[in-house]
Structures are given as C-alpha cells and as structure tokens.
Design a protein around this motif. Structure first.
Motif: not given
Length: 199
Positions: A1-22, A24-31
C-alpha cells in the motif's frame, strides 16, 4: 500500500537474505519504489535516512549489476550515490561516491572530489571513509602527507569498524610505521576532537 518503512524493510530482507531467500530483483524493486516516490522528501525528516539508504542500495545494484536482470551501469550508480550524498547528505553515499571518483569508475578520476566527499563522510562518523581518508593522509596519497592526522582518522575508523578486517589492517600498518612523535600528535588530535564533540 505504499508504506515506505515496510517497503524498505522488505527490500533489506530480500537484499540480505534475512528470514527470506535472497532475491536481488525483488530488493531492487522495493528500493526503486521508495526512490521514485520519496526522492523529494524533506531531507531533515526522520524517515529520510531510509530513502537515502534505498538510493545507496540502488547505486550498488547499478554498480555491480544483477545477473540476467540488470546490466551494470556505472553512470546510473554515480547518479544514485550523488543524489543521496548531496540532497540527503548521506555518509554512506558520500563514501561510495568518493570511491568512484578515486577509482575513476563512472567518472574521470578526480582525487580532489574524492577527498571532499571522504571528508564529509568521515566527519559524520562513517568508518570506511575515516579509514580511507586516514590512509591517504598518512601515506601522502593525493594530498600532502599529514601522518598524525591520518593516524587520528585511522584510530577513529578502527573504533567503529566492527568486523571489517581491511580497516584494522590499515590501522595496524600505520601504527607500526608511525614515529613516536606522530603517535603522540595523533593522540592529541583525537583528544581535542572528542573534547570538541562533548562541548
């Protein structure tokens, strides 16, 4: 829904492989969503550091590329770092921009520009910038040699370096080469800097 804090947190999780499979494409989309929607947010606002961090993450993706998805583009990388470094005054962006100017990546080599950005980042406590600036001053690379000043920056970098071995190695090498006068002066510089901060 465009909540920036959530987008950033998801981006970081996908970028770092933190509790989700790494991923980079999804991380790039969120960022990218953050950068596109919040580029002109007030740089003084508390959430601006997340926006700046998204620009820095995008800069790294453009610098390295994403296999089969994103072509390496050093010009775009420099644009991302430059925007976060200048508009948001982000120290990580300032450090990365300095590295590009120093290496001649995405721009002609320009040690003078590199030193300017390193100085700004180092003064904000960015330990990689402190280490690189300290090393250059200690060795007299691209600047007149100022060994005591260099050792002061390297000492500060080592304190905040965490597990970055290259920073500790630079500090150890400089400390070994420094004369006792240079060490004493570095200690005085450090002391007066800390005193200035407290005041």
């Amino acid at each position: 829904q465009g909540h920036m804090g959530s987008q950033w947190k998801l981006g970081r999780m996908y970028a770092d492989g933190d509790q989700v499979p790494k991923d980079d494409v999804r991380a790039f989309q969120y960022f990218s969503q953050i950068a596109n929607s919040h580029a002109e947010d007030n740089p003084e606002a508390p959430q601006s550091r997340f926006v700046a961090n998204a620009f820095v993450a995008l800069g790294h993706y453009f610098l390295e590329g994403i296999p089969n998805n994103l072509k390496r583009d050093t010009d775009r990388a420099r644009e991302m770092f430059f925007y976060a470094a200048s508009y948001f005054a982000d120290p990580d962006a300032q450090y990365n921009l300095a590295r590009m100017y120093l290496d001649g990546t995405g721009a002609p080599r320009d040690p003078k520009q590199a030193l300017r950005w390193l100085g700004l980042a180092a003064n904000k406590g960015q330990s990689q910038a402190q280490a690189l600036l300290g090393h250059m001053l200690f060795k007299g690379e691209h600047v007149p040699r100022q060994a005591a000043q260099g050792l002061m920056w390297l000492t500060m970098a080592k304190e905040g370096a965490g597990r970055e071995k290259w920073i500790t190695d630079m500090y150890d090498a400089a400390l070994k080469q420094a004369t006792s006068d240079e060490r004493t002066m570095a200690f005085h510089y450090l002391e007066s800097r800390m005193k200035g901060r407290r005041n």
